[in-house]
Design an enzyme around this catalytic site. Structure first.
Site, PDB file in Angstrom:
ATOM      1  N   TYR A  41      71.548  64.044   6.242  1.00 38.20           N
ATOM      2  CA  TYR A  41      72.452  63.309   7.126  1.00 38.20           C
ATOM      3  C   TYR A  41      72.184  61.813   7.051  1.00 38.20           C
ATOM      4  O   TYR A  41      73.111  61.001   6.930  1.00 38.20           O
ATOM      5  CB  TYR A  41      72.288  63.807   8.564  1.00 38.20           C
ATOM      6  CG  TYR A  41      73.185  63.104   9.552  1.00 38.20           C
ATOM      7  CD1 TYR A  41      74.563  63.313   9.533  1.00 38.20           C
ATOM      8  CD2 TYR A  41      72.658  62.232  10.508  1.00 38.20           C
ATOM      9  CE1 TYR A  41      75.395  62.657  10.436  1.00 38.20           C
ATOM     10  CE2 TYR A  41      73.477  61.588  11.416  1.00 38.20           C
ATOM     11  CZ  TYR A  41      74.848  61.808  11.378  1.00 38.20           C
ATOM     12  OH  TYR A  41      75.665  61.148  12.270  1.00 38.20           O
TER      13      TYR A  41
ATOM     14  N   SER B  40      75.788  55.491  11.815  1.00 37.18           N
ATOM     15  CA  SER B  40      74.793  56.051  12.735  1.00 37.18           C
ATOM     16  C   SER B  40      73.520  55.225  12.654  1.00 37.18           C
ATOM     17  O   SER B  40      73.243  54.595  11.625  1.00 37.18           O
ATOM     18  CB  SER B  40      74.485  57.497  12.359  1.00 37.18           C
ATOM     19  OG  SER B  40      73.395  58.012  13.102  1.00 37.18           O
TER      20      SER B  40
END
Length: 263
Positions: A156, A143
């Site tokens: 995250y 990501s």
């Protein structure tokens, strides 16, 4: 682009989103598939659709990648069915957006178990044979959060930083064995990821116009299969932000704090 005809590809998190889109494109290009996810019903439906449209083999297995014993058992079964695995796409993952002081320990553990340990466990199951056969491709869906940490995504972002660190080391280890490692670093994608990650819906509302479509991301991933692509960064302008962040972190955080806090 190298041909995928007859290649054996394993995709985790294949029941929806970019995992399902990657599976569809691989099937269209003639690859055999093993699809893994917790939602077997969705996998079976996708299997029927793909086998009706294309002359390929599709296997499905229920797999929670956070269960390392189950990972080992399922991959042993995959090797019995497919004999070899040419490409592994580690796509399974999830996030929850909270400020660090609000993060729940069970959520923290779950994110690391799925996003990091699960990815490593799946990878460890294909490494020996890929090294032995001196061929293979591991694609890890990371990501942009692994490059730019922002408020409310501390956990995250930490998991995706770990994925990038692991992938970068792995790439160097495998270079002499002709096995390639690609990381995919997308910005926000219009999938059900945000049903869990963004409970209030404020983040989606603020970034909706910038969201990537799953089929667009999947196309980029499949086009890179069996090539020496190091990273896929989407969108490009967002990746430019990560370059600026690396060069001028203090200024970037100061200027970008207000925008990042819209999450």
């Amino acid at each position: 682009m190298p041909s995928l005809v007859g290649k054996n590809i394993v995709v985790t998190g294949a029941s929806g989103g970019i995992g399902a889109e990657i599976a569809k494109l691989c099937a269209k290009r003639g690859a055999n598939l093993t699809l893994l996810a917790r939602s077997v019903d969705k996998l079976e439906q996708l299997k029927r659709e793909l086998e009706q449209q294309y002359s390929i083999k599709v296997f499905v297995h229920r797999l929670d990648v956070s269960d390392t014993d189950e990972v080992e058992r399922v991959f042993h079964t995959i090797y019995k069915e497919m004999k070899t695995i040419d490409i592994l796409v580690n796509n399974a993952g999830f996030g929850v957006f909270r400020e660090a002081h609000e993060a729940k320990i069970n959520e923290i553990k779950s994110m690391f178990e799925v996003n990091v340990i699960g990815l490593m466990a799946c990878t460890s199951m294909v490494l020996p044979k890929m090294r032995e056969h001196r061929t293979g491709h591991i694609i890890n869906i990371a990501s942009q959060a692994g490059k730019i940490a922002t408020p409310k995504s501390s956990v995250y972002s930490a998991t995706k930083h770990a994925v990038l660190g692991y992938s970068n080391s792995l790439r160097m280890e495998l270079a002499a064995h002709n096995v390639w490692v690609t990381t995919v670093n997308p910005g926000p994608i219009a999938t059900n990821f945000f049903n869990i990650a963004d409970e209030k819906g404020t983040y989606v509302k603020n970034v909706q116009r910038f969201m990537l479509q799953p089929d667009f991301v999947a196309n980029k991933v499949v086009d890179a299969m069996l090539t020496k692509t190091r990273e896929i960064n989407l969108p490009r302008w967002m990746n430019l932000g990560s370059v600026v962040y690396t060069l001028f972190p203090r200024a970037f955080e100061r200027i970008g704090r207000k925008a990042f806090n819209q999450k």
